[in-house]
Design a protein around this motif. Sequence first.
Motif, mmCIF file in Angstrom:
data_model
loop_
_atom_site.group_PDB
_atom_site.id
_atom_site.type_symbol
_atom_site.label_atom_id
_atom_site.label_comp_id
_atom_site.label_asym_id
_atom_site.label_seq_id
_atom_site.Cartn_x
_atom_site.Cartn_y
_atom_site.Cartn_z
ATOM 1 N N PHE A 150 12.352 13.390 -2.958
ATOM 2 C CA PHE A 150 13.327 13.839 -1.952
ATOM 3 C C PHE A 150 12.564 12.846 -0.710
ATOM 4 O O PHE A 150 13.032 12.317 -0.050
ATOM 5 C CB PHE A 150 14.715 14.346 -1.527
ATOM 6 N N VAL A 151 11.799 14.142 -0.932
ATOM 7 C CA VAL A 151 11.507 14.451 0.590
ATOM 8 C C VAL A 151 10.166 13.132 1.036
ATOM 9 O O VAL A 151 9.579 12.982 1.819
ATOM 10 C CB VAL A 151 11.112 15.495 1.120
ATOM 11 N N ILE A 152 9.079 12.603 -0.196
ATOM 12 C CA ILE A 152 8.416 11.891 -0.157
ATOM 13 C C ILE A 152 9.000 10.501 0.469
ATOM 14 O O ILE A 152 8.844 9.866 1.059
ATOM 15 C CB ILE A 152 7.648 11.560 -1.709
ATOM 16 N N ALA A 153 10.142 9.959 0.126
ATOM 17 C CA ALA A 153 11.000 8.623 0.277
ATOM 18 C C ALA A 153 11.411 9.029 1.712
ATOM 19 O O ALA A 153 11.585 8.197 2.698
ATOM 20 C CB ALA A 153 12.700 8.312 -0.421
ATOM 21 N N LEU A 154 11.985 10.032 2.293
ATOM 22 C CA LEU A 154 12.138 10.112 3.647
ATOM 23 C C LEU A 154 11.103 10.385 5.172
ATOM 24 O O LEU A 154 11.647 9.932 5.486
ATOM 25 C CB LEU A 154 13.056 12.021 3.763
ATOM 26 N N LEU A 155 9.711 10.735 4.065
ATOM 27 C CA LEU A 155 9.121 10.531 5.131
ATOM 28 C C LEU A 155 7.969 9.444 5.216
ATOM 29 O O LEU A 155 7.742 9.054 6.319
ATOM 30 C CB LEU A 155 7.671 12.038 5.017
ATOM 31 N N ILE A 156 7.974 8.625 3.952
ATOM 32 C CA ILE A 156 7.487 7.589 3.830
ATOM 33 C C ILE A 156 8.315 6.329 3.400
ATOM 34 O O ILE A 156 8.948 6.167 2.716
ATOM 35 C CB ILE A 156 6.206 7.570 2.815
ATOM 36 N N HIS A 157 8.805 5.792 4.514
ATOM 37 C CA HIS A 157 9.776 4.763 4.782
ATOM 38 C C HIS A 157 9.741 3.592 3.911
ATOM 39 O O HIS A 157 8.516 2.509 4.037
ATOM 40 C CB HIS A 157 10.697 4.300 6.076
ATOM 41 N N GLN A 158 10.520 3.099 3.203
ATOM 42 C CA GLN A 158 10.238 1.504 2.239
ATOM 43 C C GLN A 158 11.710 1.821 2.192
ATOM 44 O O GLN A 158 12.712 2.562 2.124
ATOM 45 C CB GLN A 158 9.813 2.329 0.917
ATOM 46 N N LYS A 159 12.401 0.645 2.102
ATOM 47 C CA LYS A 159 13.111 -0.037 1.649
ATOM 48 C C LYS A 159 13.756 0.429 0.288
ATOM 49 O O LYS A 159 13.478 0.860 -0.807
ATOM 50 C CB LYS A 159 13.411 -2.241 1.315
ATOM 51 N N ALA A 160 14.934 0.336 0.207
ATOM 52 C CA ALA A 160 15.911 1.439 -0.928
ATOM 53 C C ALA A 160 15.543 0.923 -2.369
ATOM 54 O O ALA A 160 14.585 1.839 -2.805
ATOM 55 C CB ALA A 160 17.360 1.506 -1.125
ATOM 56 N N LEU A 161 15.382 -0.100 -2.677
ATOM 57 C CA LEU A 161 14.614 -0.440 -3.892
ATOM 58 C C LEU A 161 13.154 -0.002 -4.615
ATOM 59 O O LEU A 161 12.913 1.045 -5.178
ATOM 60 C CB LEU A 161 14.947 -1.948 -4.827
ATOM 61 N N ALA A 162 12.698 -0.268 -2.916
ATOM 62 C CA ALA A 162 11.380 0.068 -2.827
ATOM 63 C C ALA A 162 10.909 1.456 -3.522
ATOM 64 O O ALA A 162 10.512 2.182 -4.398
ATOM 65 C CB ALA A 162 10.612 -0.508 -2.303
ATOM 66 N N ALA A 163 12.240 2.126 -3.010
ATOM 67 C CA ALA A 163 11.552 3.884 -2.955
ATOM 68 C C ALA A 163 12.521 4.701 -3.854
ATOM 69 O O ALA A 163 11.336 5.268 -4.537
ATOM 70 C CB ALA A 163 12.531 4.597 -1.584
ATOM 71 N N MET A 203 1.010 -1.341 -0.353
ATOM 72 C CA MET A 203 0.286 -0.207 -0.031
ATOM 73 C C MET A 203 0.886 1.178 0.059
ATOM 74 O O MET A 203 0.332 2.026 -0.280
ATOM 75 C CB MET A 203 -1.320 -0.081 0.946
ATOM 76 N N LYS A 204 2.166 1.263 0.573
ATOM 77 C CA LYS A 204 2.483 2.422 0.852
ATOM 78 C C LYS A 204 3.188 2.597 -0.694
ATOM 79 O O LYS A 204 3.679 4.114 -0.707
ATOM 80 C CB LYS A 204 4.236 2.130 1.845
ATOM 81 N N PHE A 205 3.545 1.446 -1.058
ATOM 82 C CA PHE A 205 3.888 1.937 -3.183
ATOM 83 C C PHE A 205 3.379 2.823 -3.480
ATOM 84 O O PHE A 205 3.603 3.169 -4.294
ATOM 85 C CB PHE A 205 4.484 0.478 -3.515
ATOM 86 N N VAL A 206 2.231 2.065 -3.056
ATOM 87 C CA VAL A 206 0.899 3.162 -4.541
ATOM 88 C C VAL A 206 0.946 4.355 -3.706
ATOM 89 O O VAL A 206 0.458 5.773 -4.902
ATOM 90 C CB VAL A 206 -0.637 2.215 -5.099
ATOM 91 N N VAL A 207 0.908 4.783 -2.624
ATOM 92 C CA VAL A 207 0.700 5.793 -1.908
ATOM 93 C C VAL A 207 2.479 6.454 -2.905
ATOM 94 O O VAL A 207 1.823 8.464 -3.428
ATOM 95 C CB VAL A 207 0.673 6.367 -0.565
ATOM 96 N N VAL A 208 3.415 6.115 -2.638
ATOM 97 C CA VAL A 208 4.694 6.731 -2.821
ATOM 98 C C VAL A 208 3.836 7.063 -4.658
ATOM 99 O O VAL A 208 4.736 8.375 -4.853
ATOM 100 C CB VAL A 208 5.719 6.414 -2.553
ATOM 101 N N VAL A 209 4.080 6.691 -5.050
ATOM 102 C CA VAL A 209 3.615 6.942 -6.637
ATOM 103 C C VAL A 209 2.419 7.934 -6.680
ATOM 104 O O VAL A 209 2.877 8.922 -7.284
ATOM 105 C CB VAL A 209 3.415 5.361 -7.609
#
Length: 115
Positions: A31-44, A1-7
Motif C-alpha cells: 500500500f505504501v509503495i503504491a502510495l509513494l510511487i504513483h502509477q496508474k491503477a492497473l500498473a500499480a 522504469m517505475k514498474f520495475v522499481v515497484v516490483v
Amino acid sequence: MKFVVVVALTALLGYAAPLYFTWWSFAVTSFVIALLIHQKALAAFLATFLGLFLLWAVMALIIDGANDHLLSQKIATLLPLGGSSFLLIFVTAFTGGLVSGFAGLTGSFVRRPAD
C-alpha cells in the motif's frame, strides 16, 4: 522504469516487513509503495502483485525443496490439487499476490485526486 522499481521494492519490503511485524505486513508495505510511487491503477496492481507473487513462489520453492516436497504433497492431497506440490506453490503465491495487488491498487486509488 517505475514498474520495475515497484516490483523490486515490493519483493524486498515484502520479505523484510514480516521479519519484524505480523505476516500480513507485506500488504501495508505494498500500500505504501503504491502510495509513494504513483502509477496508474492497473500498473500499480500488476507491479505489486508480481513482486509478491515472485517472492512467495521462490520462497515456497526453496522451503519445499528443503524437505523433498513431503509436506506440500500431503497438503496438496488434502486439497483438490491432485497431490501436485507445484500447483500448491502456485496457489500460495497467487493468494499472496492478490492480497498485495489489491493493497497496491488501494494505494493507487488513495493517491488519485478526487474528481
